[in-house]
Write a protein that holds these residues in place. Structure first.
Motif, PDB file in Angstrom:
ATOM      1  N   ARG A 154       3.430  10.729   0.656  1.00 44.14           N
ATOM      2  CA  ARG A 154       3.419   9.808  -0.462  1.00 44.14           C
ATOM      3  C   ARG A 154       4.755   9.072  -0.438  1.00 44.14           C
ATOM      4  O   ARG A 154       5.733   9.574   0.077  1.00 44.14           O
ATOM      5  CB  ARG A 154       3.206  10.544  -1.773  1.00 44.14           C
ATOM      6  CG  ARG A 154       3.063   9.626  -2.968  1.00 44.14           C
ATOM      7  CD  ARG A 154       2.346  10.292  -4.122  1.00 44.14           C
ATOM      8  NE  ARG A 154       0.917  10.395  -3.877  1.00 44.14           N
ATOM      9  CZ  ARG A 154       0.053   9.403  -4.108  1.00 44.14           C
ATOM     10  NH1 ARG A 154       0.482   8.253  -4.557  1.00 44.14           N
ATOM     11  NH2 ARG A 154      -1.232   9.574  -3.880  1.00 44.14           N
ATOM     12  N   TRP A 202      -3.084  11.387  -6.746  1.00 42.12           N
ATOM     13  CA  TRP A 202      -1.729  11.934  -6.708  1.00 42.12           C
ATOM     14  C   TRP A 202      -1.702  13.241  -5.930  1.00 42.12           C
ATOM     15  O   TRP A 202      -2.712  13.897  -5.737  1.00 42.12           O
ATOM     16  CB  TRP A 202      -1.220  12.181  -8.128  1.00 42.12           C
ATOM     17  CG  TRP A 202      -0.942  10.922  -8.850  1.00 42.12           C
ATOM     18  CD1 TRP A 202      -1.728  10.308  -9.764  1.00 42.12           C
ATOM     19  CD2 TRP A 202       0.207  10.086  -8.706  1.00 42.12           C
ATOM     20  NE1 TRP A 202      -1.143   9.147 -10.194  1.00 42.12           N
ATOM     21  CE2 TRP A 202       0.044   8.981  -9.562  1.00 42.12           C
ATOM     22  CE3 TRP A 202       1.364  10.170  -7.920  1.00 42.12           C
ATOM     23  CZ2 TRP A 202       0.988   7.966  -9.675  1.00 42.12           C
ATOM     24  CZ3 TRP A 202       2.308   9.163  -8.028  1.00 42.12           C
ATOM     25  CH2 TRP A 202       2.128   8.079  -8.901  1.00 42.12           C
ATOM     26  N   THR A 258       0.815  -1.208   0.000  1.00 38.86           N
ATOM     27  CA  THR A 258       0.000   0.000   0.000  1.00 38.86           C
ATOM     28  C   THR A 258       0.849   1.258   0.000  1.00 38.86           C
ATOM     29  O   THR A 258       0.593   2.199  -0.744  1.00 38.86           O
ATOM     30  CB  THR A 258      -0.941  -0.010   1.206  1.00 38.86           C
ATOM     31  OG1 THR A 258      -1.745  -1.186   1.153  1.00 38.86           O
ATOM     32  CG2 THR A 258      -1.824   1.221   1.219  1.00 38.86           C
ATOM     33  N   TYR A 310      -9.794  10.259   0.116  1.00 40.55           N
ATOM     34  CA  TYR A 310      -9.201   9.012   0.579  1.00 40.55           C
ATOM     35  C   TYR A 310     -10.165   7.850   0.357  1.00 40.55           C
ATOM     36  O   TYR A 310     -11.360   7.956   0.596  1.00 40.55           O
ATOM     37  CB  TYR A 310      -8.793   9.130   2.042  1.00 40.55           C
ATOM     38  CG  TYR A 310      -7.537   9.962   2.185  1.00 40.55           C
ATOM     39  CD1 TYR A 310      -7.587  11.345   2.075  1.00 40.55           C
ATOM     40  CD2 TYR A 310      -6.306   9.354   2.365  1.00 40.55           C
ATOM     41  CE1 TYR A 310      -6.420  12.106   2.152  1.00 40.55           C
ATOM     42  CE2 TYR A 310      -5.143  10.105   2.459  1.00 40.55           C
ATOM     43  CZ  TYR A 310      -5.217  11.486   2.346  1.00 40.55           C
ATOM     44  OH  TYR A 310      -4.067  12.226   2.414  1.00 40.55           O
ATOM     45  N   ASP A 311      -9.578   6.733  -0.092  1.00 41.20           N
ATOM     46  CA  ASP A 311     -10.375   5.582  -0.504  1.00 41.20           C
ATOM     47  C   ASP A 311     -10.519   4.520   0.578  1.00 41.20           C
ATOM     48  O   ASP A 311     -11.493   3.774   0.589  1.00 41.20           O
ATOM     49  CB  ASP A 311      -9.723   4.941  -1.736  1.00 41.20           C
ATOM     50  CG  ASP A 311      -9.475   5.954  -2.844  1.00 41.20           C
ATOM     51  OD1 ASP A 311      -8.287   6.269  -3.113  1.00 41.20           O
ATOM     52  OD2 ASP A 311     -10.465   6.431  -3.420  1.00 41.20           O
ATOM     53  N   TYR A 312      -9.522   4.442   1.440  1.00 40.23           N
ATOM     54  CA  TYR A 312      -9.511   3.380   2.449  1.00 40.23           C
ATOM     55  C   TYR A 312      -9.197   3.991   3.806  1.00 40.23           C
ATOM     56  O   TYR A 312      -8.360   4.902   3.910  1.00 40.23           O
ATOM     57  CB  TYR A 312      -8.465   2.309   2.105  1.00 40.23           C
ATOM     58  CG  TYR A 312      -8.661   1.719   0.732  1.00 40.23           C
ATOM     59  CD1 TYR A 312      -7.925   2.196  -0.357  1.00 40.23           C
ATOM     60  CD2 TYR A 312      -9.583   0.701   0.518  1.00 40.23           C
ATOM     61  CE1 TYR A 312      -8.110   1.668  -1.616  1.00 40.23           C
ATOM     62  CE2 TYR A 312      -9.765   0.173  -0.742  1.00 40.23           C
ATOM     63  CZ  TYR A 312      -9.033   0.662  -1.799  1.00 40.23           C
ATOM     64  OH  TYR A 312      -9.223   0.136  -3.052  1.00 40.23           O
ATOM     65  N   ARG A 321       2.100   2.345  -3.283  1.00 41.41           N
ATOM     66  CA  ARG A 321       1.158   2.621  -4.353  1.00 41.41           C
ATOM     67  C   ARG A 321       0.197   3.753  -4.024  1.00 41.41           C
ATOM     68  O   ARG A 321      -0.416   4.319  -4.924  1.00 41.41           O
ATOM     69  CB  ARG A 321       0.345   1.354  -4.642  1.00 41.41           C
ATOM     70  CG  ARG A 321       1.166   0.183  -5.134  1.00 41.41           C
ATOM     71  CD  ARG A 321       0.301  -1.067  -5.258  1.00 41.41           C
ATOM     72  NE  ARG A 321      -0.840  -0.849  -6.137  1.00 41.41           N
ATOM     73  CZ  ARG A 321      -1.857  -1.701  -6.253  1.00 41.41           C
ATOM     74  NH1 ARG A 321      -1.867  -2.800  -5.540  1.00 41.41           N
ATOM     75  NH2 ARG A 321      -2.842  -1.446  -7.081  1.00 41.41           N
ATOM     76  N   TYR A 322       0.042   4.045  -2.748  1.00 46.41           N
ATOM     77  CA  TYR A 322      -0.961   5.015  -2.331  1.00 46.41           C
ATOM     78  C   TYR A 322      -0.325   6.141  -1.525  1.00 46.41           C
ATOM     79  O   TYR A 322       0.700   5.973  -0.874  1.00 46.41           O
ATOM     80  CB  TYR A 322      -2.022   4.350  -1.454  1.00 46.41           C
ATOM     81  CG  TYR A 322      -2.886   3.345  -2.171  1.00 46.41           C
ATOM     82  CD1 TYR A 322      -2.458   2.029  -2.333  1.00 46.41           C
ATOM     83  CD2 TYR A 322      -4.130   3.702  -2.671  1.00 46.41           C
ATOM     84  CE1 TYR A 322      -3.247   1.110  -2.976  1.00 46.41           C
ATOM     85  CE2 TYR A 322      -4.932   2.784  -3.315  1.00 46.41           C
ATOM     86  CZ  TYR A 322      -4.483   1.490  -3.468  1.00 46.41           C
ATOM     87  OH  TYR A 322      -5.263   0.571  -4.113  1.00 46.41           O
ATOM     88  N   THR A 354      -5.010   6.941  -0.139  1.00 46.03           N
ATOM     89  CA  THR A 354      -5.628   7.529  -1.324  1.00 46.03           C
ATOM     90  C   THR A 354      -4.863   7.133  -2.565  1.00 46.03           C
ATOM     91  O   THR A 354      -3.626   7.117  -2.570  1.00 46.03           O
ATOM     92  CB  THR A 354      -5.679   9.065  -1.212  1.00 46.03           C
ATOM     93  OG1 THR A 354      -6.182   9.598  -2.442  1.00 46.03           O
ATOM     94  CG2 THR A 354      -4.298   9.660  -0.958  1.00 46.03           C
ATOM     95  N   ALA A 355      -5.602   6.847  -3.631  1.00 44.67           N
ATOM     96  CA  ALA A 355      -4.977   6.552  -4.919  1.00 44.67           C
ATOM     97  C   ALA A 355      -4.705   7.820  -5.706  1.00 44.67           C
ATOM     98  O   ALA A 355      -4.022   7.778  -6.730  1.00 44.67           O
ATOM     99  CB  ALA A 355      -5.872   5.621  -5.732  1.00 44.67           C
TER     100      ALA A 355
END
Length: 123
Positions: A51, A101, A27, A110-112, A30-31, A98-99
């Motif tokens: 990041r 940039w 993770t 944020y996704d997760y 990539r995130y 978050t995916a």
């Protein structure tokens, strides 16, 4: 993506805590990772984001100088070092991924999300 936050607890004002956020898989590579907090009766607020390889780091203006975010690629873990803690820092602290940039400061980006860890600062 699964996130597990830990390290919260009770600390006296002026003390320090280090929160950890262990992520599943790769993770951190990539995130973008972020920390947010939510105090009782208040909205969730941005704390810090990073990041991978620390090429992008940002903090809430009010926390600069006291909080430090860092990451360990090998351990797939993000940390939040909190120094000179104040009673107003009392909140549930959440880590998120978050995916998107760039340095993201909005929770909707944020996704997760992890489950949160409670930090209580006594006066």
């Amino acid at each position: 993506v699964q996130l597990q936050a830990s390290g919260g607890g009770l600390v006296q004002a002026g003390g320090s805590l280090r929160l950890s956020c262990a992520a599943s898989g790769r993770t951190f590579g990539r995130y973008g990772m972020g920390w947010f907090r939510q105090a009782p009766g208040k909205e969730r607020e941005f704390v810090a984001t990073i990041r991978k390889n620390s090429d992008t780091i940002d903090y809430a203006d009010s926390l600069k100088g006291r909080f430090t975010i860092s990451g360990d690629n090998a351990k797939n873990t993000v940390y939040l070092q909190m120094n000179s803690l104040k009673p107003e820092d009392t909140a549930v602290y959440y880590c998120a991924a978050t995916a998107a940039w760039g340095a993201r400061v909005r929770s909707i980006d944020y996704d997760y999300w992890g489950q949160g860890t409670l930090v209580t600062v006594s006066s």
